[in-house]
Motif scaffolding. Structure first.
Motif, PDB file in Angstrom:
ATOM      1  N   SER A 282       1.456   2.416 -14.921  1.00  0.00           N
ATOM      2  CA  SER A 282       0.511   1.610 -15.689  1.00  0.00           C
ATOM      3  C   SER A 282      -0.880   1.687 -15.099  1.00  0.00           C
ATOM      4  CB  SER A 282       0.954   0.140 -15.707  1.00  0.00           C
ATOM      5  OG  SER A 282      -0.026  -0.677 -16.305  1.00  0.00           O
ATOM      6  N   PRO A 283      -1.893   1.851 -15.934  1.00  0.00           N
ATOM      7  CA  PRO A 283      -3.280   1.828 -15.436  1.00  0.00           C
ATOM      8  C   PRO A 283      -3.702   0.435 -14.986  1.00  0.00           C
ATOM      9  CG  PRO A 283      -3.234   1.945 -17.840  1.00  0.00           C
ATOM     10  CD  PRO A 283      -1.822   2.123 -17.384  1.00  0.00           C
ATOM     11  N   LYS A 284      -2.891  -0.578 -15.307  1.00  0.00           N
ATOM     12  CA  LYS A 284      -3.215  -1.944 -14.905  1.00  0.00           C
ATOM     13  C   LYS A 284      -2.869  -2.236 -13.451  1.00  0.00           C
ATOM     14  CE  LYS A 284      -2.723  -4.349 -19.376  1.00  0.00           C
ATOM     15  NZ  LYS A 284      -2.009  -5.480 -20.032  1.00  0.00           N
ATOM     16  N   ILE A 285      -2.116  -1.344 -12.819  1.00  0.00           N
ATOM     17  CA  ILE A 285      -1.706  -1.601 -11.438  1.00  0.00           C
ATOM     18  C   ILE A 285      -2.864  -1.281 -10.501  1.00  0.00           C
ATOM     19  CG2 ILE A 285      -0.132  -0.949  -9.580  1.00  0.00           C
ATOM     20  CD1 ILE A 285       1.984  -0.337 -11.677  1.00  0.00           C
ATOM     21  N   ASP A 286      -3.452  -2.311  -9.932  1.00  0.00           N
ATOM     22  CA  ASP A 286      -4.522  -2.088  -8.953  1.00  0.00           C
ATOM     23  C   ASP A 286      -4.141  -2.625  -7.575  1.00  0.00           C
ATOM     24  OD1 ASP A 286      -4.591  -4.764  -9.575  1.00  0.00           O
ATOM     25  OD2 ASP A 286      -6.744  -4.840 -10.010  1.00  0.00           O
ATOM     26  N   GLN A 287      -3.123  -3.482  -7.546  1.00  0.00           N
ATOM     27  CA  GLN A 287      -2.560  -3.975  -6.299  1.00  0.00           C
ATOM     28  C   GLN A 287      -1.039  -3.949  -6.421  1.00  0.00           C
ATOM     29  OE1 GLN A 287      -4.413  -7.915  -5.989  1.00  0.00           O
ATOM     30  NE2 GLN A 287      -5.627  -7.171  -4.275  1.00  0.00           N
ATOM     31  N   VAL A 288      -0.373  -3.918  -5.289  1.00  0.00           N
ATOM     32  CA  VAL A 288       1.091  -3.865  -5.311  1.00  0.00           C
ATOM     33  C   VAL A 288       1.631  -4.592  -4.094  1.00  0.00           C
ATOM     34  CG1 VAL A 288       1.152  -1.627  -4.134  1.00  0.00           C
ATOM     35  CG2 VAL A 288       3.112  -2.354  -5.495  1.00  0.00           C
ATOM     36  N   LEU A 289       2.725  -5.313  -4.300  1.00  0.00           N
ATOM     37  CA  LEU A 289       3.467  -5.898  -3.187  1.00  0.00           C
ATOM     38  C   LEU A 289       4.602  -4.947  -2.836  1.00  0.00           C
ATOM     39  CD1 LEU A 289       3.749  -9.662  -4.242  1.00  0.00           C
ATOM     40  CD2 LEU A 289       2.279  -8.690  -2.473  1.00  0.00           C
ATOM     41  N   ILE A 290       4.698  -4.599  -1.578  1.00  0.00           N
ATOM     42  CA  ILE A 290       5.767  -3.702  -1.129  1.00  0.00           C
ATOM     43  C   ILE A 290       6.696  -4.500  -0.226  1.00  0.00           C
ATOM     44  CG2 ILE A 290       6.313  -1.607   0.147  1.00  0.00           C
ATOM     45  CD1 ILE A 290       3.792  -0.367  -0.862  1.00  0.00           C
ATOM     46  N   SER A 291       7.913  -4.692  -0.680  1.00  0.00           N
ATOM     47  CA  SER A 291       8.830  -5.608   0.002  1.00  0.00           C
ATOM     48  C   SER A 291       9.261  -5.111   1.375  1.00  0.00           C
ATOM     49  CB  SER A 291      10.062  -5.860  -0.873  1.00  0.00           C
ATOM     50  OG  SER A 291       9.708  -6.466  -2.089  1.00  0.00           O
ATOM     51  N   GLN A 292       9.584  -3.828   1.477  1.00  0.00           N
ATOM     52  CA  GLN A 292      10.077  -3.260   2.748  1.00  0.00           C
ATOM     53  C   GLN A 292       9.249  -2.017   3.092  1.00  0.00           C
ATOM     54  OE1 GLN A 292      12.215  -3.165  -0.071  1.00  0.00           O
ATOM     55  NE2 GLN A 292      13.679  -4.813   0.238  1.00  0.00           N
ATOM     56  N   PRO A 293       8.028  -2.198   3.572  1.00  0.00           N
ATOM     57  CA  PRO A 293       7.129  -1.051   3.760  1.00  0.00           C
ATOM     58  C   PRO A 293       7.670   0.038   4.683  1.00  0.00           C
ATOM     59  CG  PRO A 293       6.180  -3.061   4.706  1.00  0.00           C
ATOM     60  CD  PRO A 293       7.359  -3.470   3.896  1.00  0.00           C
ATOM     61  N   THR A 294       8.302  -0.333   5.786  1.00  0.00           N
ATOM     62  CA  THR A 294       8.827   0.708   6.679  1.00  0.00           C
ATOM     63  C   THR A 294       9.919   1.514   5.990  1.00  0.00           C
ATOM     64  OG1 THR A 294      10.420  -0.845   7.666  1.00  0.00           O
ATOM     65  CG2 THR A 294       8.267  -0.607   8.751  1.00  0.00           C
ATOM     66  N   ALA A 295      10.744   0.856   5.179  1.00  0.00           N
ATOM     67  CA  ALA A 295      11.798   1.572   4.463  1.00  0.00           C
ATOM     68  C   ALA A 295      11.207   2.487   3.393  1.00  0.00           C
ATOM     69  CB  ALA A 295      12.771   0.576   3.823  1.00  0.00           C
ATOM     70  N   ILE A 296      10.203   1.994   2.672  1.00  0.00           N
ATOM     71  CA  ILE A 296       9.584   2.799   1.616  1.00  0.00           C
ATOM     72  C   ILE A 296       8.991   4.078   2.205  1.00  0.00           C
ATOM     73  CG2 ILE A 296       7.818   2.858  -0.178  1.00  0.00           C
ATOM     74  CD1 ILE A 296      10.197   0.917  -0.698  1.00  0.00           C
ATOM     75  N   LYS A 297       8.292   3.938   3.311  1.00  0.00           N
ATOM     76  CA  LYS A 297       7.674   5.112   3.935  1.00  0.00           C
ATOM     77  C   LYS A 297       8.730   6.086   4.425  1.00  0.00           C
ATOM     78  CE  LYS A 297       3.808   6.309   6.902  1.00  0.00           C
ATOM     79  NZ  LYS A 297       2.623   5.766   7.626  1.00  0.00           N
ATOM     80  N   ALA A 298       9.806   5.550   5.026  1.00  0.00           N
ATOM     81  CA  ALA A 298      10.874   6.413   5.537  1.00  0.00           C
ATOM     82  C   ALA A 298      11.620   7.104   4.404  1.00  0.00           C
ATOM     83  CB  ALA A 298      11.838   5.593   6.391  1.00  0.00           C
ATOM     84  N   ILE A 299      11.865   6.390   3.302  1.00  0.00           N
ATOM     85  CA  ILE A 299      12.561   6.992   2.160  1.00  0.00           C
ATOM     86  C   ILE A 299      11.740   8.136   1.583  1.00  0.00           C
ATOM     87  CG2 ILE A 299      13.307   6.571  -0.224  1.00  0.00           C
ATOM     88  CD1 ILE A 299      14.142   3.745   0.709  1.00  0.00           C
ATOM     89  N   ALA A 300      10.427   7.918   1.453  1.00  0.00           N
ATOM     90  CA  ALA A 300       9.562   8.988   0.948  1.00  0.00           C
ATOM     91  C   ALA A 300       9.641  10.215   1.843  1.00  0.00           C
ATOM     92  CB  ALA A 300       8.123   8.492   0.836  1.00  0.00           C
ATOM     93  N   GLY A 301       9.690   9.992   3.160  1.00  0.00           N
ATOM     94  CA  GLY A 301       9.806  11.110   4.095  1.00  0.00           C
ATOM     95  C   GLY A 301      11.139  11.827   3.969  1.00  0.00           C
ATOM     96  N   ILE A 302      12.221  11.090   3.772  1.00  0.00           N
ATOM     97  CA  ILE A 302      13.552  11.693   3.609  1.00  0.00           C
ATOM     98  C   ILE A 302      13.596  12.544   2.343  1.00  0.00           C
ATOM     99  CG2 ILE A 302      15.976  11.152   3.113  1.00  0.00           C
ATOM    100  CD1 ILE A 302      15.582   8.668   4.960  1.00  0.00           C
ATOM    101  N   LEU A 303      13.016  12.020   1.274  1.00  0.00           N
ATOM    102  CA  LEU A 303      13.003  12.772   0.018  1.00  0.00           C
ATOM    103  C   LEU A 303      12.168  14.039   0.154  1.00  0.00           C
ATOM    104  CD1 LEU A 303      12.542   9.795  -2.498  1.00  0.00           C
ATOM    105  CD2 LEU A 303      14.652  11.032  -1.999  1.00  0.00           C
ATOM    106  N   ASP A 304      11.109  13.970   0.933  1.00  0.00           N
ATOM    107  CA  ASP A 304      10.244  15.138   1.107  1.00  0.00           C
ATOM    108  C   ASP A 304      10.966  16.273   1.818  1.00  0.00           C
ATOM    109  OD1 ASP A 304       7.565  16.234   0.719  1.00  0.00           O
ATOM    110  OD2 ASP A 304       7.367  16.138   2.901  1.00  0.00           O
ATOM    111  N   LYS A 305      11.867  15.935   2.729  1.00  0.00           N
ATOM    112  CA  LYS A 305      12.604  16.955   3.475  1.00  0.00           C
ATOM    113  C   LYS A 305      13.833  17.471   2.733  1.00  0.00           C
ATOM    114  CE  LYS A 305      11.195  15.019   7.952  1.00  0.00           C
ATOM    115  NZ  LYS A 305      11.668  14.320   9.176  1.00  0.00           N
TER     116      LYS A 305
END
Length: 683
Positions: A282-305
């Protein structure tokens, strides 16, 4: 999902804007209009035939009140558990079926078309996998990791579970605003422990899960299914390792992490571009709450590999599982064989008409709910319920006034919070419309996809708008209740306002022990281990003094230890920390309801009825609503995933209440007996 709505019974159904010894016949009236002059259960609103008086109340109050019911009530073949909630849910389905049958086949009725499309099994089977093949083909055609994020976004809007979950809800610190919230995903098993705990039960689940994934690939016509399923399992196991626990994911403070859209670039990788995905949503998303930031970052890294072939297989499998209900029996039966039978122990699927009711309610809930409320919720129920809620709210105010551990300034704000509550009973004052949603009587899969996309867009459209305080998180025909912290509300759908929870003709003691305790439960959620973090405006804030927090946490630790000691299955215990909020709700709710009941007597002594004092009947009313038999597999999964304690232990909360001791005279040495100093008191 990070939506801080607490319910009296979590049924497994999402409460966000997307989408329990009685037999079902005995559990509620044929229709509320059939009120008569006698209560519908027993002589005073309690089914005493379900008791087992050979059990001493002080050893097992649940068994004393419900033992005969538990022994004589089988679990239906299409249920993973059975009790008061499920009996009333069956009744709701029967009633909704009557509403939908009246419009089935009517081309002018959108709910009739949706219902008909699910019942049209001949068309579903004839089309086979053709409806989903274009989507599966799109996944298989992905050869560049750069296109992965866009496909994930498209799938999420269709109803396919992905590496992350997201919804639009209130900003916890600015509850007048909506914000997009993102939380961890990426696994097909219900809990991270199912991937990581090495005991025979969990290992068997993992083996069955890999076999399930392989079977899905085979049914989709794919080759080398076993090795590919194992590779997906290996990927998900790595994701499970970095996911937050349920205890941490339930913490309102830990999970409040706000980022600008630009700042989300730090979570992105070449394969999984979180920032680009949010922009695409959505173009309306200008801010976001991230519930588990360390997990989100790690998951993105796992998917990248991960190899692109494994990412594609996982997306294909998530699609087949997520959308299985709208596909031929070969797929939907396989999904049920694992998620229904292996994980829940349920022998067989619900009848097709029950599935059709659930589908129609999921797609067009308010349209169905409006008819249900008009037909099955009489005005006298709402009027009587509003009186009960007012009495319990007053009792909560008196409890706050008398708390020895809370500081005066905190009491003042707690009372202000109580006065700001909105009470919703029965059904919404405003109903959602479904203008623009295309529904065809011969296109189940298409209806499901269009409905999911319609709902997701409806949710995204809230961004930048005033908060829709008229919206409900449950339908009138839902047998449940909830508290919404940001909305400052307690909500009681029509379907729970029936025996054994509530009967205007029943003895008040039973009603106060039943629905009164449910009311108290939901009110007290606003003051539990998480709800207490929200101030009188519904904003996440520090408003308690350090002394208040210390006293509350000390009592909470005692409750955690009490529930940790309960062994629900051999070697498997209730998780006291995970279930703390609901256990506080039960303890406080029953305490408040008792005070409201005694206050309602106006200083008079309640009469003895059926040989039971008023106080005894009050606690019997509480125990009765928790009648429930579980299949072992279902109970095992609930210990991992359900923030509520099992029903037996919920009934046992009485052991902390002094009036219960006066009513039933438990003795030292009996299993539930606690010395006065050991009884947990919070509210």
């Amino acid at each position: 999902m990070r939506l801080f709505i607490a319910s009296v019974l979590l049924t497994g159904t999402a409460i966000a804007g997307a989408a329990s010894a009685l037999s079902a016949k005995e559990a509620a009236p044929a229709a509320p209009a059939d009120t008569g002059s006698k209560p519908q259960l027993g002589a005073f609103g309690f089914d005493d035939k379900g008791m087992d008086k050979s059990v001493a109340p002080g050893d097992d109050f649940y068994g004393y009140a419900n033992g005969a019911w538990a022994k004589n009530t089988p679990i239906p073949a299409d249920k993973s558990n059975y009790g008061m909630f499920t009996a009333l849910d069956d009744l709701s389905k029967e009633r909704v079926k009557g509403i939908l049958d009246a419009v089935k086949g009517d081309p002018a009725s959108i709910v009739g078309r949706a219902y008909s499309s699910y019942l049209d099994t001949a068309t579903v089977e004839a089309r086979g996998l053709a409806p989903i093949q274009p989507w599966l083909g799109k996944i298989k055609a992905l050869n560049d990791k750069a296109g992965y994020t866009a496909l994930i976004v498209e799938g999420v809007k269709m109803g396919v579970s992905g590496p992350l979950r997201g919804y639009v809800g209130q900003d916890d610190k600015l509850p007048e605003n909506y914000i997009f919230t993102m939380s961890q995903g990426g696994t097909g098993l219900p809990d991270r422990d199912m991937y990581l705990v090495d005991n025979p039960k969990m290992m068997a689940i993992r083996t069955a899960y890999v076999a399930h994934l392989a079977k899905l690939l085979q049914l989709a016509g794919e080759q080398n299914a076993g090795a590919r399923a194992a590779a997906v399992m290996a990927l998900e196991t790595e994701i499970a390792k970095v996911q937050w626990t349920r205890e941490d994911s339930s913490d309102a403070a830990k999970t409040y992490n706000k980022y600008t859209l630009a700042q989300t670039a730090q979570f992105s990788t070449p394969t999984f571009d979180v920032q680009a995905g949010l922009k695409a949503l959505s173009p309306k998303i200008d801010q976001v709450l991230i519930s588990q930031p360390t997990a989100i970052k790690a998951i993105a890294g796992i998917l990248d590999k991960a190899p692109i072939a494994v990412l594609k297989d996982q997306m294909m499998l998530r699609s087949l599982d997520s959308l299985s209900s709208y596909l031929p029996d070969a797929i939907s039966n396989e999904n049920f064989a694992f998620y229904g039978t292996v994980l829940q122990g349920t022998p067989q699927r619900e009848a097709r008409w029950k599935q059709a009711v659930s589908f129609t309610e999921g797609a067009l809930g308010d349209a169905v709910g409006k008819e249900y409320a008009a037909k099955y919720f009489p005005p006298e129920y709402k009027a009587e319920m509003n009186k009960l809620v007012a009495n319990v709210l007053d009792a909560m105010g008196r409890r706050i006034d008398g708390l020895p551990w809370m500081q005066p300034q905190t009491k003042a704000r707690a009372k202000a919070k109580l006065k700001n509550f909105t009470v919703k009973v029965g059904y919404p004052d405003q109903w959602r419309e479904y203008v623009g949603l295309e529904v065809k009587s011969d296109d189940l899969f298409g209806n499901a996809i269009r409905s999911n996309q319609f709902d997701y867009q409806y949710m995204l459209d809230k961004l930048g708008e005033p908060v829709r305080k008229w919206e409900w998180g449950m339908l009138p025909q839902t047998v449940n209740a909830y508290a919404n912290f940001g909305m400052m509300e307690v909500v009681f759908p029509a379907a729970i306002l029936q025996p054994p929870f509530f009967d205007p003709k029943a003895d008040p003691a039973v009603n106060y022990g039943g629905i009164g305790a449910v009311i108290g439960h939901e009110i007290s959620h606003h003051f539990d281990d998480q709800g207490a973090k929200y101030d009188e405006k519904g904003a996440l804030a520090d408003w308690w003094t350090p002394a208040d927090v210390a006293a509350f946490e000390a009592a909470s630790k005692k409750l955690v230890a009490q529930y940790d000691a309960y062994e629900a299955l051999p070697g498997e215990h209730v998780k006291g920390e995970f279930t703390l909020g609901e256990n506080i709700g039960d303890l406080a709710g029953l305490t408040i309801a008792y005070d409201a009941y005694k206050h309602s007597l106006g200083g008079k002594q309640a009469p003895v009825i059926g040989g039971y004092t008023g106080d005894q009947r009050f606690y019997l009313g509480w125990a009765q609503i928790w009648r429930r038999n579980y299949r072992e597999a279902n109970l095992r999964q609930r210990l991992l995933t359900d923030p509520h304690a099992p029903s037996i232990q919920r009934a046992w909360v009485v052991r902390n209440l002094d009036p219960w001791y006066a009513a039933y005279k438990p003795k030292p040495g009996q299993k539930l007996y606690l010395a006065p100093a050991q009884r947990v008191k919070i509210w």
